[in-house]
Design a protein around this motif. Structure first.
Motif, PDB file in Angstrom:
ATOM      1  N   ILE A 274       2.893  11.059  -6.510  1.00 25.14           N
ATOM      2  CA  ILE A 274       4.077  11.239  -7.954  1.00 25.14           C
ATOM      3  C   ILE A 274       3.222  11.468  -9.175  1.00 25.14           C
ATOM      4  O   ILE A 274       3.300  12.441  -9.828  1.00 25.14           O
ATOM      5  CB  ILE A 274       4.885  10.015  -8.281  1.00 25.14           C
ATOM      6  CG1 ILE A 274       5.915   9.991  -6.980  1.00 25.14           C
ATOM      7  CG2 ILE A 274       5.639  10.158  -9.613  1.00 25.14           C
ATOM      8  CD1 ILE A 274       6.835   8.606  -7.144  1.00 25.14           C
ATOM      9  N   ASP A 275       2.061  10.513  -9.348  1.00 25.38           N
ATOM     10  CA  ASP A 275       0.999  10.993 -10.495  1.00 25.38           C
ATOM     11  C   ASP A 275       0.471  12.297 -10.459  1.00 25.38           C
ATOM     12  O   ASP A 275       0.290  12.848 -11.534  1.00 25.38           O
ATOM     13  CB  ASP A 275       0.211   9.860 -10.437  1.00 25.38           C
ATOM     14  CG  ASP A 275       0.740   8.612 -10.931  1.00 25.38           C
ATOM     15  OD1 ASP A 275       1.850   8.542 -11.466  1.00 25.38           O
ATOM     16  OD2 ASP A 275      -0.030   7.417 -10.835  1.00 25.38           O
ATOM     17  N   LYS A 276       0.122  12.710  -9.186  1.00 23.29           N
ATOM     18  CA  LYS A 276      -0.218  14.045  -9.044  1.00 23.29           C
ATOM     19  C   LYS A 276       0.610  15.307  -9.203  1.00 23.29           C
ATOM     20  O   LYS A 276       0.137  16.124  -9.670  1.00 23.29           O
ATOM     21  CB  LYS A 276      -1.121  14.342  -7.895  1.00 23.29           C
ATOM     22  CG  LYS A 276      -2.318  13.210  -7.695  1.00 23.29           C
ATOM     23  CD  LYS A 276      -2.693  13.460  -6.124  1.00 23.29           C
ATOM     24  CE  LYS A 276      -3.895  12.598  -5.941  1.00 23.29           C
ATOM     25  NZ  LYS A 276      -4.754  12.567  -4.488  1.00 23.29           N
ATOM     26  N   VAL A 277       1.659  15.168  -8.701  1.00 24.98           N
ATOM     27  CA  VAL A 277       2.824  16.240  -8.738  1.00 24.98           C
ATOM     28  C   VAL A 277       3.335  16.417  -9.797  1.00 24.98           C
ATOM     29  O   VAL A 277       3.756  17.507 -10.285  1.00 24.98           O
ATOM     30  CB  VAL A 277       3.701  15.905  -7.510  1.00 24.98           C
ATOM     31  CG1 VAL A 277       4.709  17.098  -7.437  1.00 24.98           C
ATOM     32  CG2 VAL A 277       2.873  15.907  -6.159  1.00 24.98           C
TER      33      VAL A 277
ATOM     34  N   PRO B 241       0.616  -1.186  -0.007  1.00 26.57           N
ATOM     35  CA  PRO B 241       0.094   0.038  -0.184  1.00 26.57           C
ATOM     36  C   PRO B 241       0.570   1.267   0.187  1.00 26.57           C
ATOM     37  O   PRO B 241       0.527   2.195  -0.606  1.00 26.57           O
ATOM     38  CB  PRO B 241      -1.163  -0.139   1.315  1.00 26.57           C
ATOM     39  CG  PRO B 241      -0.935  -1.500   1.650  1.00 26.57           C
ATOM     40  CD  PRO B 241       0.477  -2.213   0.943  1.00 26.57           C
ATOM     41  N   LYS B 242       1.975   1.312   0.617  1.00 27.14           N
ATOM     42  CA  LYS B 242       2.854   2.296   0.798  1.00 27.14           C
ATOM     43  C   LYS B 242       3.325   2.732  -0.897  1.00 27.14           C
ATOM     44  O   LYS B 242       3.491   3.804  -0.946  1.00 27.14           O
ATOM     45  CB  LYS B 242       3.968   2.184   1.599  1.00 27.14           C
ATOM     46  CG  LYS B 242       3.798   2.246   2.877  1.00 27.14           C
ATOM     47  CD  LYS B 242       4.951   1.756   3.962  1.00 27.14           C
ATOM     48  CE  LYS B 242       4.612   2.074   5.684  1.00 27.14           C
ATOM     49  NZ  LYS B 242       5.568   1.665   6.212  1.00 27.14           N
ATOM     50  N   PHE B 243       3.665   1.672  -1.477  1.00 24.64           N
ATOM     51  CA  PHE B 243       3.976   1.778  -3.012  1.00 24.64           C
ATOM     52  C   PHE B 243       3.000   2.723  -3.716  1.00 24.64           C
ATOM     53  O   PHE B 243       3.252   3.675  -4.427  1.00 24.64           O
ATOM     54  CB  PHE B 243       4.476   0.789  -3.705  1.00 24.64           C
ATOM     55  CG  PHE B 243       4.572   0.812  -5.072  1.00 24.64           C
ATOM     56  CD1 PHE B 243       5.551   1.502  -5.723  1.00 24.64           C
ATOM     57  CD2 PHE B 243       3.394   0.607  -6.008  1.00 24.64           C
ATOM     58  CE1 PHE B 243       5.718   1.344  -7.125  1.00 24.64           C
ATOM     59  CE2 PHE B 243       3.532   0.708  -7.359  1.00 24.64           C
ATOM     60  CZ  PHE B 243       4.666   1.144  -7.765  1.00 24.64           C
TER      61      PHE B 243
ATOM     62  N   LYS C  83       9.577  14.769 -14.590  1.00 26.07           N
ATOM     63  CA  LYS C  83       9.271  13.384 -14.206  1.00 26.07           C
ATOM     64  C   LYS C  83       9.975  13.073 -12.866  1.00 26.07           C
ATOM     65  O   LYS C  83      11.311  13.365 -12.433  1.00 26.07           O
ATOM     66  CB  LYS C  83      10.332  12.358 -15.229  1.00 26.07           C
ATOM     67  CG  LYS C  83      10.164  10.898 -14.951  1.00 26.07           C
ATOM     68  CD  LYS C  83       8.659  10.336 -15.225  1.00 26.07           C
ATOM     69  CE  LYS C  83       8.801   8.976 -14.967  1.00 26.07           C
ATOM     70  NZ  LYS C  83       7.486   8.497 -14.870  1.00 26.07           N
ATOM     71  N   ILE C  84       9.441  12.353 -11.988  1.00 32.38           N
ATOM     72  CA  ILE C  84       9.643  11.908 -10.647  1.00 32.38           C
ATOM     73  C   ILE C  84      10.211  10.522 -10.691  1.00 32.38           C
ATOM     74  O   ILE C  84       9.301   9.847 -10.873  1.00 32.38           O
ATOM     75  CB  ILE C  84       8.685  12.296  -9.550  1.00 32.38           C
ATOM     76  CG1 ILE C  84       8.575  13.888  -9.499  1.00 32.38           C
ATOM     77  CG2 ILE C  84       9.295  11.906  -8.175  1.00 32.38           C
ATOM     78  CD1 ILE C  84       7.448  14.427  -8.594  1.00 32.38           C
TER      79      ILE C  84
END
Length: 55
Positions: A12-15, A3-5, A22-23
């Protein structure tokens, strides 16, 4: 996958679109960090979490 992943990937997808960057994340043991330290651009990295035993 844990769940942490999924939580981290969701953040990441939001930011990424906000930053237009690319993060990527990388998880290393202390031994792996020492091995790859010269190759990694650590001065450009942001440490998100540490066990408190490192530098």
């Amino acid at each position: 996958m844990t769940p942490k992943f999924y939580y981290l990937q969701n953040l990441i997808d939001k930011v990424e679109p906000m930053l237009h960057r690319k993060i990527r994340y990388l998880t290393l043991s202390e031994d792996e960090l020492e091995k790859f330290k010269a190759q990694l651009k650590l001065d450009e990295a942001i440490e998100l979490w540490s066990s408190g035993r490192g530098e």
